[in-house]
Write a protein that holds these residues in place. Structure first.
Motif, mmCIF file in Angstrom:
data_model
loop_
_atom_site.group_PDB
_atom_site.id
_atom_site.type_symbol
_atom_site.label_atom_id
_atom_site.label_comp_id
_atom_site.label_asym_id
_atom_site.label_seq_id
_atom_site.Cartn_x
_atom_site.Cartn_y
_atom_site.Cartn_z
ATOM 1 N N PHE A 131 28.756 16.620 11.414
ATOM 2 C CA PHE A 131 27.980 17.526 12.264
ATOM 3 C C PHE A 131 26.601 17.728 11.639
ATOM 4 C CE2 PHE A 131 30.040 20.370 15.577
ATOM 5 C CZ PHE A 131 31.028 19.459 15.914
ATOM 6 N N LEU A 132 25.585 17.794 12.474
ATOM 7 C CA LEU A 132 24.268 18.186 11.977
ATOM 8 C C LEU A 132 24.233 19.702 11.849
ATOM 9 C CD1 LEU A 132 21.857 15.906 14.060
ATOM 10 C CD2 LEU A 132 23.158 15.395 11.981
ATOM 11 N N GLU A 168 17.046 13.505 16.428
ATOM 12 C CA GLU A 168 17.108 12.331 17.328
ATOM 13 C C GLU A 168 17.490 11.068 16.560
ATOM 14 O OE1 GLU A 168 13.867 13.690 20.727
ATOM 15 O OE2 GLU A 168 13.209 12.539 18.988
ATOM 16 N N ARG A 169 16.910 10.931 15.376
ATOM 17 C CA ARG A 169 17.188 9.727 14.577
ATOM 18 C C ARG A 169 18.670 9.683 14.171
ATOM 19 N NH1 ARG A 169 17.193 9.547 9.458
ATOM 20 N NH2 ARG A 169 15.886 11.397 9.180
ATOM 21 N N LEU A 170 19.152 10.793 13.614
ATOM 22 C CA LEU A 170 20.536 10.817 13.105
ATOM 23 C C LEU A 170 21.553 10.653 14.234
ATOM 24 C CD1 LEU A 170 19.919 13.709 10.578
ATOM 25 C CD2 LEU A 170 20.824 11.453 9.940
ATOM 26 N N ALA A 176 29.231 8.424 13.920
ATOM 27 C CA ALA A 176 30.095 9.444 13.298
ATOM 28 C C ALA A 176 29.560 10.856 13.543
ATOM 29 C CB ALA A 176 30.203 9.190 11.792
ATOM 30 N N VAL A 177 28.288 10.966 13.924
ATOM 31 C CA VAL A 177 27.724 12.293 14.203
ATOM 32 C C VAL A 177 28.219 12.739 15.572
ATOM 33 C CG1 VAL A 177 25.609 13.620 14.591
ATOM 34 C CG2 VAL A 177 25.700 11.938 12.740
ATOM 35 N N LYS A 178 29.150 13.699 15.530
ATOM 36 C CA LYS A 178 29.810 14.147 16.769
ATOM 37 C C LYS A 178 29.247 15.448 17.288
ATOM 38 C CE LYS A 178 32.999 10.991 16.974
ATOM 39 N NZ LYS A 178 32.781 9.938 17.977
ATOM 40 N N GLY A 179 28.479 16.138 16.485
ATOM 41 C CA GLY A 179 28.020 17.433 16.978
ATOM 42 C C GLY A 179 26.872 18.001 16.179
#
Ligand code: PLP
Length: 423
Positions: A131-132, A168-170, A176-179
């Motif tokens: 998650f970010l 935006e990049r990540l 794997a970045v789901k949220g």
């Protein structure tokens, strides 16, 4: 943040800070600036809730008997009141239990264990999920990620919301970045409200994960502290317009409107996401507490009722936030030892001290009887790499206690800041 000082003046300032700290420690204070809880006077504003719905009333507008099981979506008249506040049409809004944090927890668990709309598999079946975390942020969001083994990727906050170039990049490059965690209005802890451009970019950005979700925790949607209430753009509508209707989960609650921990929590989203959550909820509950929902309807009445009630909350909170700003300016202004936020709403002030000083300030304050949120709590894994951020929660103490605590805190900042400079 630095201001040049001659060695003589630094020695003088340090001596005065040491003396002030000794006086402070001798006062035997016991003050707490940790959690963003409403003060008793704020809770008194909703005292009427304790006698509602009253003996004779137990049906909702559509004739539902609120004493019985059922009604998984929650009372429609309550959803209509909060549709406006949370920017979610009533038919896409659920009124549920007593805590939005619980809902966020449940949404993570459901996403781990049952495929969310658009996903190829359950999150738990994937090798890694992340998650970010816009940082500084809310410690309990980070604690949920830790609890479920979700990697946290910090993204810096800006005055307009998270750094969208980084987001935006990540999101575009890593499936794997789901949220992402977002507190879009008067954020915890730095009081930032997301700009229209930030909302538009969140809605339309490319996501590598087909099941990417924005956890839109609008906890402070109605919690203004000035005559110019901030309005943010409508993310749910923007996501639908951008062809990403399922991208957002909206959360909110009346915890800091009526009774903390005894209010009503809300979930808003696309029809597909609602169906998914309702199906999962149906396994864990036979219906929410509709008696509590009915008493909230009777007490708040309509969206104007919420606004009027929040004005009364503001009358109690604003003097406290003003006191924090006044004392910080009087004691630390021009010293080069601190920067702080001037929030237009919400529950927190962020104090930034010189790098490497936050933990020590918190420690010295605790030794003098002033408890602060642990330094680092505002960052994923409790790790503030600069050791510079301190969260101040002015709501709970009385004005007199708050003033004492703030004076004490500024003494600790001067002590630790000048000690560091003298090294
Ligand atoms: N979200 C944010 C950003 C908060 O600051 C808080 C409480 O401090 C919560 C959620 C908790 O909300 P609830 O009481 O609805 O669980």
């Amino acid at each position: 943040m630095t201001t040049e000082l001659s060695p003589d003046s630094l020695t003088g300032l340090l001596e005065r800070a040491r003396q002030d700290y000794q006086d402070l420690a001798g006062r035997g204070l016991s003050l707490d600036l940790t959690r963003g809880k409403p003060a008793p006077e704020q809770l008194d504003l909703s005292a009427e809730l304790l006698s509602l719905p009253g003996g004779g009333r137990h049906t909702s507008a559509d004739g539902t008997d609120v004493r019985n099981y059922g009604g998984l979506q929650g009372l429609v008249e309550l959803r209509e009141i909060f549709a406006d506040v949370l920017q979610v049409p009533a038919e896409q809004l659920l009124a549920l239990g007593n805590s939005s944090l619980e809902l966020m927890h449940d949404c993570l668990v459901h996403a781990l264990l049952s495929v969310v709309p658009g996903a190829e598999s359950r999150w738990v079946d994937q090798e890694r999920i992340a998650f970010l975390c816009p940082t500084p942020g809310y410690d309990r969001h980070f604690a949920l990620c830790q609890r479920f083994g979700i990697d946290m990727i910090p993204v810096p906050m800006t005055p307009e919301g998270p750094d969208m170039d980084a987001v935006e990049r990540l999101v575009a490059e890593d499936p794997a970045v789901k949220g992402i965690w977002c507190v879009p209005k008067y954020s915890n802890p730095d009081g930032v409200s997301y700009s229209d451009e930030t909302v538009a970019r969140l809605a339309s950005m490319q996501a590598a994960a087909p099941d990417f979700r924005i956890f839109w925790d609008n906890a402070y949607a109605a919690h203004h502290l000035t005559d110019e209430p901030v309005e943010i753009a409508d993310l749910l509508a923007a996501c639908a317009d951008a062809g990403n209707a399922d991208r957002v989960f909206v959360f909110g609650s009346t915890s800091k409107i009526t009774a903390a921990g005894a209010g009503v929590a809300f979930f808003g989203s696309s029809p597909a996401n609602l169906k998914w959550l309702l199906a999962n909820n149906a396994k864990r509950s036979i219906g929410p507490d509709k008696i509590n929902q009915l008493r909230h309807v009777m007490f708040l009445r309509d969206a104007d009722g919420v606004r009027a009630h929040m004005e009364r909350q503001r009358a109690l909170l604003q003097p406290k936030f003003e006191a924090v700003a006044r004392i910080l300016e009087a004691e630390l202004g021009g010293t080069g030892l601190a920067r702080w936020t001037d929030p237009k709403g919400g529950y927190f002030v962020t104090l930034e001290v010189p790098d490497g000083c936050a933990k020590e300030v918190v420690r010295r304050a605790a030794d003098a009887g002033i408890v602060l949120t642990p330094a680092g709590a505002t960052h994923p894994y409790g790790d503030d790499p600069r050791d510079a951020t301190i969260r101040i929660a002015p709501s709970y103490p009385s004005l007199a206690e708050l003033e004492q605590a703030m004076h004490g805190l500024t003494v600790c900042v001067r002590l630790v800041g000048y000690e560091q400079r003298a090294r």
